[in-house]
Design an enzyme around this catalytic site. Sequence first.
Site, PDB file in Angstrom:
ATOM      1  N   HIS A 121       1.107  -1.309  -0.081  1.00 18.15           N
ATOM      2  CA  HIS A 121      -0.008   0.009  -0.097  1.00 18.15           C
ATOM      3  C   HIS A 121       1.010   1.181   0.024  1.00 18.15           C
ATOM      4  CE1 HIS A 121       0.365  -0.123   4.573  1.00 18.15           C
ATOM      5  NE2 HIS A 121       0.500   1.300   4.321  1.00 18.15           N
ATOM      6  N   ASP A 151       0.076  -7.480   1.599  1.00 13.24           N
ATOM      7  CA  ASP A 151       0.671  -6.255   1.652  1.00 13.24           C
ATOM      8  C   ASP A 151       2.126  -6.181   1.729  1.00 13.24           C
ATOM      9  OD1 ASP A 151       0.353  -3.390   1.722  1.00 13.24           O
ATOM     10  OD2 ASP A 151      -0.265  -3.471   3.756  1.00 13.24           O
ATOM     11  N   SER A 225       4.809   2.477   7.885  1.00 10.93           N
ATOM     12  CA  SER A 225       4.432   1.406   7.186  1.00 10.93           C
ATOM     13  C   SER A 225       5.414   0.976   6.360  1.00 10.93           C
ATOM     14  CB  SER A 225       3.272   1.685   6.523  1.00 10.93           C
ATOM     15  OG  SER A 225       2.171   1.839   7.330  1.00 10.93           O
TER      16      SER A 225
END
Length: 466
Positions: A121, A151, A225
Site C-alpha cells: 500500500h 501487503d 508502514s
Amino acid sequence: MNKISQLFIVSLMSGATTLGAYKLFFDSDAPFSLDKKPVTTLASTSYNRNVGLSSNVLDFTEAAEKTVHSVVHVKNVSRRTVSNPMLEYFYGYQGGQSQEQVGTGSGVIISEDGYIVTNNHVIKDASEIEITLNNKKSYKAKLIGTDSKMDIALLKIDAKEKLPYTAFGDSDNVKVGEWVLAVGNPYNLTSTVTAGIVSAKARNLGDNGIQSFIQTDAAVNPGNSGGALVDTQGNLVGINTMISSMTGSYVGYSFAVPSNVTRKIVEDIMEYGNVQRGILGVEGGELNAMASKELGVSQTEGFYINKVSKNSGAEKSGLQKGDIIVKLDNQNIATFADLSGFINTKRPNDKVVVTYLREGKSKTAAVTLSKNEFFSTEFKGIELENIDAADKKKFKLDYGVKIRAINNENLAQYSSELQGNIILSIDNVKATNVETVSKMLSKKDESQSIRIEMVNKNGEVIRIII
C-alpha cells in the site's frame, strides 16, 4: 578485700558489656552492623525471580544501531488526470489537468546490492518511487513485484557502494512478551526507533483468512508502514503494516507481517516472478466453546475440517471431514490464523506433517501441498486463475486465463463486465496459463499500458487497453 573483689567484678562485667556491644553494632561482620544496608527478606524465596528488567536487558542501543541505517524513506509519486465536467458539457472539452500526488512510508534494505522490502500500500499506483537512505542519499527505485494479499512489495535500487542491510530472523521463534523495536520514518521524520513487546501472534484482521500478523505495542504511526520490526539482536522479525486506531494515529497496538512470510514472498518474486501459494486442501474453521458445542466435539482448540478438496494433498493423505488439525510439523494450531500463517511460509509440493484428532485419537499424516489453482500476478490489480475443463468446453478453447477478480479501483466500475472473461493474449503474447502470464507481466512496468485480447461471457472476442 571484699570491696576490691566486688569492684573488680563490676569492672570486668562493664568491659565485657562494652566489648559485646561494639561487636554487635560496630563490627562489619556483625548481624546488626551500622555499616550494613537494610536487607528485606521475602516470606518465600520462590517469588524472588529475575523478571528481566535489569539495565543490561533493556539496552537496545546495539539493535537500534544495526537497524536505523538499513531502514529507508519511501516516496511514492503518482499522477492522475482531473477533468472538468462543466467544460466537457458546455464546450465539449476533452482532457483534464494532471495532478501529482505524493505518499510516503518506510522500507527495509535486505541485501547489500539494494533489494528493499516495503508494504504494497506504500507504493500502490506509483508512477515514480524514490528511496532516501539514512545518510540522505536518494535513488530511483524499480518495482520488482508485489503481493497485495499480504501487503508486501519488493523494490530495487542501484547504488555504487554496498549498502547496510538487516538480516531476516525467525518469526516462528518470537514469543509473546518478548521485547521488539519498531524502526521507521513516521511523519516524514528520519529513522525513528520505538520499543515495545510482542502482544500477540497469529492475528487475522482481514476477511480473506490468510493474514497472520504479529501484534506489538511498540509505537507505530503514519509513515512507519513498511518499516522494520526487529528483536533485541537487530534481526528482522516483521514488516510493520498497520495500526489499530480510530484516529489514524497510534493508540496502543500495531501489526507486522511475520518475517518468515515476508522472506518467502521475496524469494518467490525473485525466483518465479509471482507468489507461489501451496494449499493443504481443506475447508473448515477454528474451534471455540460455541463451535465445539454445535459440532458435538470436546476439543475447543484447533482447525475443524468440514470439507476436503478433491485430488488435494489432504485427500490423498487420508484426511476426512470431522478431523481436527492440532499441529503442522512442530507448530501448534489453535486458530485458523495459526494454520494459514504456517501454510503461507510453504510452497506447492512442500511436505507437511499434519497431527490431527479423529474420534478422540491422535493421528499423523504427511501431506504434500497442492498448487493453488489461483494466484494473482498483482499487475494492474487483476487476479487470474487457470481455466477449467468446463470453460474450455464452453468457449472451445485449449488455453487462456480467467479473470477471477478486479482489485484495481480504476477498473472497479467495469468489474461486472470483466470478471469471468477469458484472456487469450497480452501484448500479442499467448496467455497459455497463469504462470506464463505472471512471468511476462513481472517484466513490465506498472506505468506501461498493455493490450489485452479476451473472450467475454457471451463468447465475443474483445480487445482493451489498460
